[in-house]
Design an enzyme around this catalytic site. Structure first.
Site, PDB file in Angstrom:
ATOM      1  N   GLU A   1      -5.742   6.671 -17.450  1.00  0.00           N
ATOM      2  CA  GLU A   1      -5.823   8.063 -17.878  1.00  0.00           C
ATOM      3  C   GLU A   1      -4.468   8.721 -18.138  1.00  0.00           C
ATOM      4  O   GLU A   1      -4.063   9.649 -17.430  1.00  0.00           O
ATOM      5  CB  GLU A   1      -6.608   8.883 -16.845  1.00  0.00           C
ATOM      6  CG  GLU A   1      -8.018   8.361 -16.619  1.00  0.00           C
ATOM      7  CD  GLU A   1      -8.858   9.261 -15.721  1.00  0.00           C
ATOM      8  OE1 GLU A   1      -8.291  10.171 -15.092  1.00  0.00           O
ATOM      9  OE2 GLU A   1     -10.075   9.047 -15.655  1.00  0.00           O
TER      10      GLU A   1
ATOM     11  N   GLU B   1     -14.912   4.127 -15.788  1.00  0.00           N
ATOM     12  CA  GLU B   1     -15.283   4.934 -14.627  1.00  0.00           C
ATOM     13  C   GLU B   1     -16.419   5.842 -15.040  1.00  0.00           C
ATOM     14  O   GLU B   1     -16.438   6.360 -16.157  1.00  0.00           O
ATOM     15  CB  GLU B   1     -14.127   5.839 -14.126  1.00  0.00           C
ATOM     16  CG  GLU B   1     -13.013   5.141 -13.401  1.00  0.00           C
ATOM     17  CD  GLU B   1     -11.893   6.096 -12.973  1.00  0.00           C
ATOM     18  OE1 GLU B   1     -12.156   7.292 -12.742  1.00  0.00           O
ATOM     19  OE2 GLU B   1     -10.750   5.636 -12.886  1.00  0.00           O
TER      20      GLU B   1
HETATM   21  C1  GBH Z   1     -10.868  10.049 -12.595  1.00  0.00           C
HETATM   22  O1  GBH Z   1     -10.406  10.988 -13.525  1.00  0.00           O
HETATM   23  C2  GBH Z   1      -9.678   9.409 -11.895  1.00  0.00           C
HETATM   24  O2  GBH Z   1      -9.287   8.224 -12.574  1.00  0.00           O
HETATM   25  C3  GBH Z   1      -9.929   9.091 -10.454  1.00  0.00           C
HETATM   26  O3  GBH Z   1      -8.713   8.785  -9.835  1.00  0.00           O
HETATM   27  C4  GBH Z   1     -10.633  10.266  -9.793  1.00  0.00           C
HETATM   28  O4  GBH Z   1     -10.817  10.066  -8.426  1.00  0.00           O
HETATM   29  C5  GBH Z   1     -11.974  10.433 -10.484  1.00  0.00           C
HETATM   30  O5  GBH Z   1     -11.762  10.731 -11.822  1.00  0.00           O
HETATM   31  C6  GBH Z   1     -12.829  11.567  -9.931  1.00  0.00           C
HETATM   32  O6  GBH Z   1     -12.248  12.806 -10.194  1.00  0.00           O
HETATM   33  O7  GBH Z   1      -9.832  20.430 -12.237  1.00  0.00           O
HETATM   34  O8  GBH Z   1     -10.701  21.390 -14.279  1.00  0.00           O
HETATM   35  O9  GBH Z   1      -8.338  20.894 -14.098  1.00  0.00           O
HETATM   36  C7  GBH Z   1     -11.403  11.715 -14.210  1.00  0.00           C
HETATM   37  C8  GBH Z   1     -10.784  12.703 -15.174  1.00  0.00           C
HETATM   38  C9  GBH Z   1      -9.217  14.467 -15.289  1.00  0.00           C
HETATM   39  C10 GBH Z   1     -11.269  14.830 -14.231  1.00  0.00           C
HETATM   40  C11 GBH Z   1      -8.638  15.718 -14.626  1.00  0.00           C
HETATM   41  C12 GBH Z   1     -10.721  16.066 -13.562  1.00  0.00           C
HETATM   42  C13 GBH Z   1      -9.194  17.891 -13.792  1.00  0.00           C
HETATM   43  C14 GBH Z   1     -10.005  18.994 -14.398  1.00  0.00           C
HETATM   44  N1  GBH Z   1     -10.243  13.851 -14.472  1.00  0.00           N
HETATM   45  N2  GBH Z   1      -9.698  16.660 -14.402  1.00  0.00           N
HETATM   46  S1  GBH Z   1      -9.677  20.549 -13.701  1.00  0.00           S
END
Ligand code: GBH
Length: 486
Positions: free
Chosen positions: A174, A387
């Protein structure tokens, strides 16, 4: 969109890579043991007040560094074919560059060998956000192209050590997420002079160079390897059928997935909208670099959790593009979730749970999502959902074990997602695997332990860190028992 399986005889082949996923920093603990060096996330946890909910750290988490055999036994009990995990760069190379820590190599050798004893195929990610601290302090980590040589040297150590047993490799997890983490909080990290709003694009450029060079090195060292990186982001649905909303959707794809997938899968270079925006500060990629980036992946891996609606900002896209102080600038696409059954009835989510407001159960859109990836980027390459998973709303607030272990929304997410993948397969999508996040509760980055993604519960206040199966563990298993070719 019709959520229909046209022919009930469709099934996942025996070779379909269904499995579970994790990442080193989120499960391992043992951060000071056996010669591991610190990563930027150790500093974020220990020094930066309130970076994580309740200032949790990942010093111990699941203690998987010591409990990996037990964990793999429980993963094997699921019956899965695959386990995706990441290596800790600063465990293998404590300073990010230079000396290799043999104890870490021995450890990951045993993790991989244990997988193979259970007939579980390991998929190994080189980097899941835990940049060795020394590299951040020396030149700004991913902000500097200096990281490219260091990353490739690290990749070479991992390929040489594990490549005889590991076929599937992901270079980075990511890039959108870890690049948008820049700038790191002031005072705790050395300040580098790149303007804050440009930093993510410098990071992105380093990622493309590091990924593509590691890809070519990997292919030369391991001719049968399958190498990609993990992209991420939700499926983007136009809120209305207006032209402006269609443009907003396209800009959202460009500044998220397309930022990395257009170069790697289509052209060697950024989407035009990203290129226009970055032209005034980012050096253009050379012809040679673009050639090396273009095609540097054997499969398409996407962390495909959810979907969102996109629409043009108030006043329109052009007005937003003319005003760099608009908070939506430079993407200039607005996003929302709606909750009514009229929108397809898909939006159950932990919306009220602040840490996971981005995540909704949008499984009805999965077939269309996977078709979009196939048509836009994959170009005939196999696709892996690298994922997918769900945070049961307010799970971390529950106190009775029986309530914690009963997670009906996560169950329905896995049930419906599995069926949706089967529909995509029946529509001709070349889907070869899916990796559920996650097999166990773990350290959810800035959300600490306040958001849980596990199919197993961990009581983090019990020093023994016992694991308990949640109902969704059995749901995920039964979904594949039902839909797998006999
Ligand atoms: C994954 O990212 C990760 O690869 C993993 O490490 C993590 O544990 C898993 O998701 C579960 O979250 O809070 O509105 O700013 C998923 C993509 C990108 C989703 C960042 C959450 C933050 C959004 N993530 N995003 S916000």
């Amino acid at each position: 969109y019709p959520m229909e399986l046209k022919n009930e005889s469709w099934s996942f082949s025996r070779s379909f890579l269904w499995g579970v996923a994790s990442a080193a920093f989120q499960i391992e603990g043992a951060v000071r043991d056996d010669g591991r060096g610190p990563s930027v996330w150790d500093v974020l946890g220990h020094r930066v007040t309130n970076y994580e909910v309740n200032n949790y750290t990942a010093d111990v988490v699941d203690n998987n560094y010591y409990l990996y055999k037990e964990d793999l036994a429980r993963i094997a009990a699921l019956g899965v074919k695959a386990y995706s995990f990441s290596l800790s760069w600063s465990r293998i190379m404590p300073f990010g560059r230079g000396p290799v820590n043999q104890v870490a190599i021995d450890h990951y050798n045993d993790v991989i060998n244990t997988c193979l004893e259970y007939d579980i195929i390991p998929l190994v990610t080189l980097y899941h956000w835990d940049t060795p601290l020394v590299l951040q302090d020396t030149y700004g980590g991913w902000l500097s192209e200096d990281i490219v040589n260091d990353f490739v040297a690290y990749a070479s150590v991992a390929f040489a050590a594990f490549g005889d047993r590991v076929t599937y490799w992901f270079t980075v997890n990511e890039p959108i997420v870890f690049c948008q983490q820049y700038p790191l909080p002031a005072h705790y990290f050395k300040n580098f002079t790149i303007p804050a709003e440009h930093q993510q694009f410098y990071c992105g450029q380093s990622v493309l160079l590091a990924h593509s060079q590691a890809y070519h090195l990997g292919k030369s060292m391991m001719p049968n390897s399958i190498i990609a990186y993990k992209n991420n982001g939700g499926y983007k649905i136009p809120l209305t059928n207006s032209t402006e909303d269609a443009q907003a959707v396209q800009r959202a794809w460009d500044f998220n997935e397309g930022w990395f997938s257009d170069p790697v899968y289509l052209t060697g270079d950024y989407p035009a909208s990203v290129k226009n925006y970055t032209a005034s500060f980012l050096r253009p990629l050379t012809q040679q670099e673009m050639q090396s980036i273009n095609g540097s992946a054997d499969i398409y891996a996407h962390d495909a959790y959810t979907s969102q609606f996109y629409f043009a900002p108030d006043g329109g896209i052009d007005a937003c593009l003319a005003n760099s102080s608009n908070p939506l600038y430079p993407t200039c696409a607005n996003t929302s979730y709606t909750y009514s059954a009229a929108d397809g009835g898909w939006l159950i989510g932990p919306a009220a749970d602040p840490g996971a407001s981005w995540l909704h159960k949008a499984t009805d859109w999965v077939p269309q999502f996977l078709n979009y990836i196939a048509d836009t980027w994959a170009g005939g390459r196999p696709i892996v959902v690298s994922e997918f998973g769900f945070a049961e709303p307010f799970e971390a607030d529950k106190t009775l074990l029986q309530d914690i272990l009963y997670d009906p929304l996560r169950m329905s997410y896995y049930h419906d997602y599995t069926r949706a993948m089967l529909i995509a397969l029946s529509e001709g999508v070349n889907l070869i695997g899916c990796l559920a996040w996650s097999f166990v509760d773990n350290f959810e980055w800035a959300s600490g332990f306040s958001i849980r993604f596990g199919m197993q519960y961990v009581n983090f206040s019990d020093p023994a860190l016992p694991r308990y199966y949640k109902a969704s563990f059995f749901e995920y298993k039964s979904a594949f028992d039902i839909y797998q070719e006999q």
